[in-house]
Design an enzyme around this catalytic site. Structure first.
Site, PDB file in Angstrom:
ATOM      1  N   LYS A 122       0.824  -1.203   0.000  1.00 10.27           N
ATOM      2  CA  LYS A 122       0.000   0.000   0.000  1.00 10.27           C
ATOM      3  C   LYS A 122       0.868   1.266   0.000  1.00 10.27           C
ATOM      4  O   LYS A 122       1.910   1.299   0.650  1.00 10.27           O
ATOM      5  CB  LYS A 122      -0.893  -0.039   1.256  1.00 10.27           C
ATOM      6  CG  LYS A 122      -1.686   1.214   1.561  1.00 10.27           C
ATOM      7  CD  LYS A 122      -2.865   1.391   0.640  1.00 10.27           C
ATOM      8  CE  LYS A 122      -3.577   2.716   0.911  1.00 10.27           C
ATOM      9  NZ  LYS A 122      -4.366   3.160  -0.245  1.00 10.27           N
ATOM     10  N   LEU A 129      -4.936   7.635   0.096  1.00  7.84           N
ATOM     11  CA  LEU A 129      -3.621   7.201   0.606  1.00  7.84           C
ATOM     12  C   LEU A 129      -3.581   7.001   2.118  1.00  7.84           C
ATOM     13  O   LEU A 129      -2.584   7.294   2.765  1.00  7.84           O
ATOM     14  CB  LEU A 129      -2.523   8.199   0.199  1.00  7.84           C
ATOM     15  CG  LEU A 129      -2.118   8.183  -1.272  1.00  7.84           C
ATOM     16  CD1 LEU A 129      -1.136   9.313  -1.575  1.00  7.84           C
ATOM     17  CD2 LEU A 129      -1.473   6.849  -1.649  1.00  7.84           C
ATOM     18  N   CYS A 169      -1.377   9.090  -8.272  1.00  5.08           N
ATOM     19  CA  CYS A 169      -2.585   8.901  -7.478  1.00  5.08           C
ATOM     20  C   CYS A 169      -3.575  10.018  -7.782  1.00  5.08           C
ATOM     21  O   CYS A 169      -3.263  11.191  -7.594  1.00  5.08           O
ATOM     22  CB  CYS A 169      -2.286   8.875  -5.979  1.00  5.08           C
ATOM     23  SG  CYS A 169      -3.807   8.646  -5.019  1.00  5.08           S
ATOM     24  N   ILE A 173      -0.891   0.648 -15.739  1.00 10.56           N
ATOM     25  CA  ILE A 173      -1.282   2.013 -15.426  1.00 10.56           C
ATOM     26  C   ILE A 173      -1.856   2.104 -14.005  1.00 10.56           C
ATOM     27  O   ILE A 173      -2.290   1.101 -13.449  1.00 10.56           O
ATOM     28  CB  ILE A 173      -2.361   2.527 -16.428  1.00 10.56           C
ATOM     29  CG1 ILE A 173      -3.592   1.636 -16.409  1.00 10.56           C
ATOM     30  CG2 ILE A 173      -1.801   2.687 -17.798  1.00 10.56           C
ATOM     31  CD1 ILE A 173      -4.741   2.106 -17.293  1.00 10.56           C
TER      32      ILE A 173
END
Lengths: 315, 270
Positions: free
Chosen positions: A57, A85, A142, A203
């Site tokens: 992560k 995030l 992100c 991607i």
């Protein structure tokens, strides 16, 4: 390296090992960042040692609480997410999550994300000194955070600058994860390669949104989110194809891989490895099913070394 | 935690849009605790893509069966309702923390709104196994929707029904009847119930009201929250619930791992 190719007389071991810019993977199947937690979440369902690599992560310098809910919306053959995030921060990651992963014989690739170029540099330094990290994956893509994230990935010059900053602060292989939310994926890939990236992963999610027609309001807390899952696979395969033609770096193909057939498509387009993402949510054994399916395909096609398949659709 | 293809033993329509599905999954039935859920693959195609989390309604450990009571809410549950006897359903579970069962002798109340009764019924079954009795406040839209009253009474519990339209029991929200019935410990109201511990599940608004009441009356309790669950195993961080931490601070907890059951006083409502 399991299974056999060739006929009954001349049994030959399949060679699935790949090298992604210095990361030695025993097979080409990795996990996509943000879909596999830090590893223990899936340990009840698969043997983590059998994975080619674990990409954990996204990690930031400071802990992040994450976005308000709803963070997830299901769309046709896909999902929109805006997690923001959420993570415990790099110090706690090194102290608590990394030691767990050290117990497995699998390269750990740490996905890093920052608000500023300095954040990336600091993260690279800390993680390189931590030990037990096989490589860094630089998240410049992100779509769900206000600062940094995709901004770095949509400007080729900025993408290069982040890559250089990371390279200057680490001896680990550096994989740069590209955003599909750009006009030319090749332009970004070329700049990142020039700046010293060892590999490229692509991607990340496609920026999208959904509206509740009953309430007439956006469905997600963050309004917009990143689209993943089988819905995005053709876009991802196209981008792998384009980058493979122009840039001489190993590619980790990501985007809607649900089955071995999907993974093979990416490899034929030019990916040396693949990362399974959203599929883990549907089938916790997805990575293993993909790996077994690739082996079966190699046997059927009488291919002994996985590299014979990489970019084969171009030839 | 198991990942298995379970066989459909029975699928029964209880009311229009409300189904009872029984699956054969011996290990799951053996391991399941009240408040936990199963994550089911409802279709075979990529749309809908994700599994659907459904709380465990009760188990039959001897037969190795798990039953789920669910309402059709969309594409996934609609597909699930079409599963027939002998069909296979991919199942992940049991997941989540479940209610904390005490072995003391607190006076227990259960407050259920609508389909929120589904996991609480499992809890009521477990309580009756050790001869513990609860006061059960059941809220529903109308008498037609008021289900399982007989069954809960048969388990030895006291039932206090409520309906939105007044067609049965108390006319009004279940939390209102609960409030009227509660006495703080040490109260001199002799008609009031003594309540040491409360378990709740139901719509968000109802649970928020219940948690407010519990805080006012200083009664400990646990509530099961419903959040959008993605992976079910704690990886995707979609099912984030705001849980109080420190003074006025909060942190997101995962409904699928740290939840779906949380202490009533810890949930941050918005």
């Amino acid at each position: 390296m399991s299974g056999f190719a060739g006929n009954d007389e001349t049994l030959t071991k399949l060679d699935l090992e790949v090298n992604i810019g210095g990361i030695r993977m025993k097979n080409p199947v990795a996990t996509a960042s943000g879909t596999f937690g830090f590893g223990p979440e899936y340990a009840p369902y698969i043997d983590l040692n059998l994975l080619g690599a674990i990409v954990v992560k996204g990690t930031t310098l400071e802990p992040r609480l994450g976005n308000p809910t709803p963070r997830l919306v299901e769309t046709s053959a896909g999902i929109l997410n805006a997690i923001g995030l959420q993570n415990p921060g790099v110090e706690r990651f090194i102290g608590e999550n990394l030691p767990y992963l050290a117990g497995f014989d699998v390269p750990v690739i740490v996905n890093i994300s920052g608000d500023t170029i300095e954040d990336y540099a600091l993260l690279a330094g800390k993680l390189s000194r931590a030990g037990g990290v096989a490589a860094l994956e630089v998240n410049i893509s992100c779509p769900n955070v206000k600062k940094g994230g995709m901004q770095f990935g949509s400007d080729p010059a900025m993408a290069a600058e982040v890559t250089r900053a990371v390279k200057q602060n680490t001896n680990l292989p550096v994989v740069v994860k590209l955003s599909p939310n750009v006009t030319s994926i090749v332009a970004v890939a070329e700049k990142v390669a020039e700046a010293g990236a060892n590999a490229i992963s692509l991607i990340n999610t496609l920026l999208g949104m959904a509206i509740d027609i009953k309430t007439m309001r956006p469905l997600m807390g963050n309004v917009m989110g990143g689209l993943s899952g089988p819905a995005i696979k053709p876009v991802a395969v196209r981008m792998v194809w384009q980058v493979y033609r122009e840039v001489r770096l190993p590619i980790i193909g990501i985007g809607g891989i649900m089955t071995a057939d999907d993974a093979i498509e990416f490899i034929l387009a030019g990916a040396t490895a693949v990362a399974v993402g959203t599929a883990n949510f549907v089938n916790p054994r997805a990575t293993m099913d993909v790996l077994e399916g690739i082996e079966k395909y190699m046997v059927e096609k009488r291919v002994q070394n996985i590299y014979e398949l990489v970019g084969a659709a171009h030839r | 935690m198991y990942l298995t293809d379970s066989e459909v033993i029975n699928q029964q329509m209880i009311l229009p849009g409300l189904f009872l599905l029984t699956l054969h999954a011996a290990e799951v039935a053996g391991a399941a605790r009240p408040g936990q859920f199963l994550h089911l693959r409802c279709g075979k195609t990529l749309d809908p893509l994700l599994r659907r989390p459904i709380s465990i309604h009760f188990t039959d450990r001897e037969k190795g069966e798990v039953s789920l009571l669910y309402r059709i809410a969309g594409k996934g549950t609609s597909l699930l309702s079409q599963k027939k006897r002998a069909d296979k359903v991919s199942l992940l579970g049991p997941l989540g923390n479940g209610f904390k069962m005490t072995d003391g002798n607190e006076s227990i109340s259960v407050v259920a709104g609508g389909i929120g009764l589904a996991p609480l019924y499992f809890l009521l079954c477990e309580l009756s196994l050790t001869n513990r009795r609860a006061a059960v406040f059941l809220g529903s839209a109308s008498i037609e929707q008021l289900i399982l009253v007989k069954e809960i009474k048969a388990l030895g519990h006291q039932v206090y029904p409520c309906t939105d339209d007044g067609s049965s029991g108390f006319h009004g929200p279940v939390t209102e009847l609960f409030e009227k019935s509660v006495a703080k410990r040490g109260s001199d109201n002799q008609n009031a119930l003594t309540i040491d511990l409360v378990y709740g599940c139901g719509p968000r608004g109802m649970l928020k009201r219940l948690c407010d009441l519990l805080r006012q009356k200083q009664i400990p309790g646990e509530v099961s929250l419903e959040e959008k669950i993605g992976c079910g195993v704690g990886a995707c961080l979609s099912c984030a619930c705001k849980i109080r931490e420190g003074g006025s601070g909060y942190r997101y907890h995962r409904a699928c791992v740290e939840g779906p059951v949380f202490k009533a006083g810890e949930v941050v409502w918005e």
